[in-house]
Design an enzyme around this catalytic site. Structure first.
Site, PDB file in Angstrom:
ATOM      1  N   ASP A  63       0.935  -1.533  -0.111  1.00  0.00           N
ATOM      2  CA  ASP A  63       0.052   0.549  -0.075  1.00  0.00           C
ATOM      3  C   ASP A  63       0.983   1.143  -0.155  1.00  0.00           C
ATOM      4  OD1 ASP A  63       1.091  -0.319   2.816  1.00  0.00           O
ATOM      5  OD2 ASP A  63      -1.380  -0.451   3.445  1.00  0.00           O
ATOM      6  N   ASN A  79      -7.821   0.369  13.998  1.00  0.00           N
ATOM      7  CA  ASN A  79      -8.466  -0.425  14.283  1.00  0.00           C
ATOM      8  C   ASN A  79      -9.112  -1.852  13.537  1.00  0.00           C
ATOM      9  OD1 ASN A  79      -7.550   0.578  11.836  1.00  0.00           O
ATOM     10  ND2 ASN A  79      -8.899   2.243  10.625  1.00  0.00           N
ATOM     11  N   HIS A 123      -8.014  -2.327  10.317  1.00  0.00           N
ATOM     12  CA  HIS A 123      -7.563  -2.172   8.872  1.00  0.00           C
ATOM     13  C   HIS A 123      -6.123  -2.866   8.460  1.00  0.00           C
ATOM     14  CE1 HIS A 123      -4.479   1.239   8.451  1.00  0.00           C
ATOM     15  NE2 HIS A 123      -3.825   0.504   9.286  1.00  0.00           N
ATOM     16  N   GLU A 132      -9.541  -0.458   4.691  1.00  0.00           N
ATOM     17  CA  GLU A 132     -10.064  -0.013   6.282  1.00  0.00           C
ATOM     18  C   GLU A 132     -11.101  -0.911   6.640  1.00  0.00           C
ATOM     19  OE1 GLU A 132      -8.383   1.814   7.156  1.00  0.00           O
ATOM     20  OE2 GLU A 132      -7.547   4.118   6.669  1.00  0.00           O
TER      21      GLU A 132
HETATM   22  C1  F6R Z   1       1.381  -1.044   6.124  1.00  0.00           C
HETATM   23  C2  F6R Z   1       0.599  -1.436   6.397  1.00  0.00           C
HETATM   24  C3  F6R Z   1      -0.821  -1.320   7.656  1.00  0.00           C
HETATM   25  C4  F6R Z   1       0.004  -1.647   8.868  1.00  0.00           C
HETATM   26  C5  F6R Z   1      -0.581  -1.077  10.110  1.00  0.00           C
HETATM   27  C6  F6R Z   1       0.231  -1.330  11.432  1.00  0.00           C
HETATM   28  O1  F6R Z   1       1.992  -0.814   5.021  1.00  0.00           O
HETATM   29  O2  F6R Z   1      -0.055  -1.665   5.601  1.00  0.00           O
HETATM   30  O3  F6R Z   1      -1.444  -1.734   7.321  1.00  0.00           O
HETATM   31  O4  F6R Z   1       0.603  -3.380   8.614  1.00  0.00           O
HETATM   32  O5  F6R Z   1      -0.937   0.105  10.510  1.00  0.00           O
HETATM   33  O6  F6R Z   1       0.780  -0.699  10.792  1.00  0.00           O
HETATM   34  P1  F6R Z   1       2.113  -0.529  12.133  1.00  0.00           P
HETATM   35  O7  F6R Z   1       2.754  -1.674  12.575  1.00  0.00           O
HETATM   36  O8  F6R Z   1       3.254   0.531  12.722  1.00  0.00           O
HETATM   37  O9  F6R Z   1       1.582  -0.816  13.731  1.00  0.00           O
END
Ligand code: F6R
Length: 238
Positions: A67, A134, A136, A141
């Site tokens: 992403d 959340n 995701h 989302e």
């Molecule tokens: C990043 C991504 C997000 C993260 C998630 C957790 O490429 O796809 O879904 O994996 O937001 O982020 P961290 O590891 O920073 O808590």
């Protein structure tokens, strides 16, 4: 679903890196998708060290970027591209990697190109996912579409406010581009990792609550080769 719990973040990072390296060594030539974010950074450090010791050749598989924040490119600190280049991709042959470019305004073409990249490599063989506060997955989302492929998405308020931790300040970012959860779900192997006490409530909801599009991570429970890898803090409520 298998749940593996490590004593701390360092142990978790080693376990995850071994899981990824084990896959790469067994399945050269296949396509891998690895989440950015903070959680996998320790595992990426370990993977690079394994490559330096000759234990894995990171350029023996292909990569699809998960992403990107719309409005940020590889030169912007905190973009998925910058984080992944610095942590991992600079140690891998460039032609092996396709990522989204958050500065390219033709998002439809970017989505099509990524979908073609995934198809032309026989689909995703392995994906490493993190979980947002959340629930995701990537930028799928709460309430995410069920369709396959890649999408431009409006970011959830929680994602926008958490994003400050990557940029050091609030940036006016409202959209992301992502591989859709259905395509991630079709990967042969899925590893979902989480670390830290602040993730414990969403990990509990994801693993023990009902499957719901409101918490995209719950959808992965139906995957027959899902490994959830947690440290003790992230697992403290399950
Ligand atoms: C990043 C991504 C997000 C993260 C998630 C957790 O490429 O796809 O879904 O994996 O937001 O982020 P961290 O590891 O920073 O808590």
């Amino acid at each position: 679903m298998t749940v593996e719990i490590s004593n701390n973040y360092n142990e978790l990072s080693i376990q995850v890196s071994e899981k990824i390296a084990g896959y790469i060594n067994a399945m050269p030539g296949t396509l891998v998708c690895l989440a950015a974010g903070n959680t996998p950074l320790g595992a990426f450090r370990e993977l690079v060290a394994m490559q330096e010791r000759g234990e894995v050749d990171l350029s023996s598989v292909w990569y699809a970027g998960l992403d990107e924040w719309i409005g940020l490119g590889p030169g912007d600190v905190g973009s998925c591209a910058q984080v992944m280049n610095e942590a991992l991709y600079k140690h891998i042959s460039k032609e092996r990697i396709r990522i989204f470019d958050g500065l390219d305004s033709d998002e439809e073409k970017q989505c099509r190109d990524m979908e073609n990249w995934i198809k032309s490599h026989g689909g995703l063989g392995f994906t490493l996912l993190g979980i947002g506060m959340n629930g995701h997955i990537g930028f799928n989302e709460p309430g995410a579409s069920d369709a396959e492929g890649c999408f431009l998405v409006d970011l959830d308020d929680i994602t926008k406010s958490v994003s400050k931790k990557y940029f050091g300040k609030e940036l006016p970012i409202a959209k992301g581009i992502t591989i859709g959860w259905r395509t991630l779900f079709n990967a042969g192997n899925v590893v979902l990792m989480a670390s830290g006490k602040e993730k414990a409530p969403i990990v509990k909801a994801a693993l023990q609550g009902p499957v719901t599009p409101d918490i995209p991570a719950t959808q992965f429970k139906k995957h027959n080769k899902l490994t959830v890898m947690l440290d003790k803090d992230a697992a403290s409520l399950i």
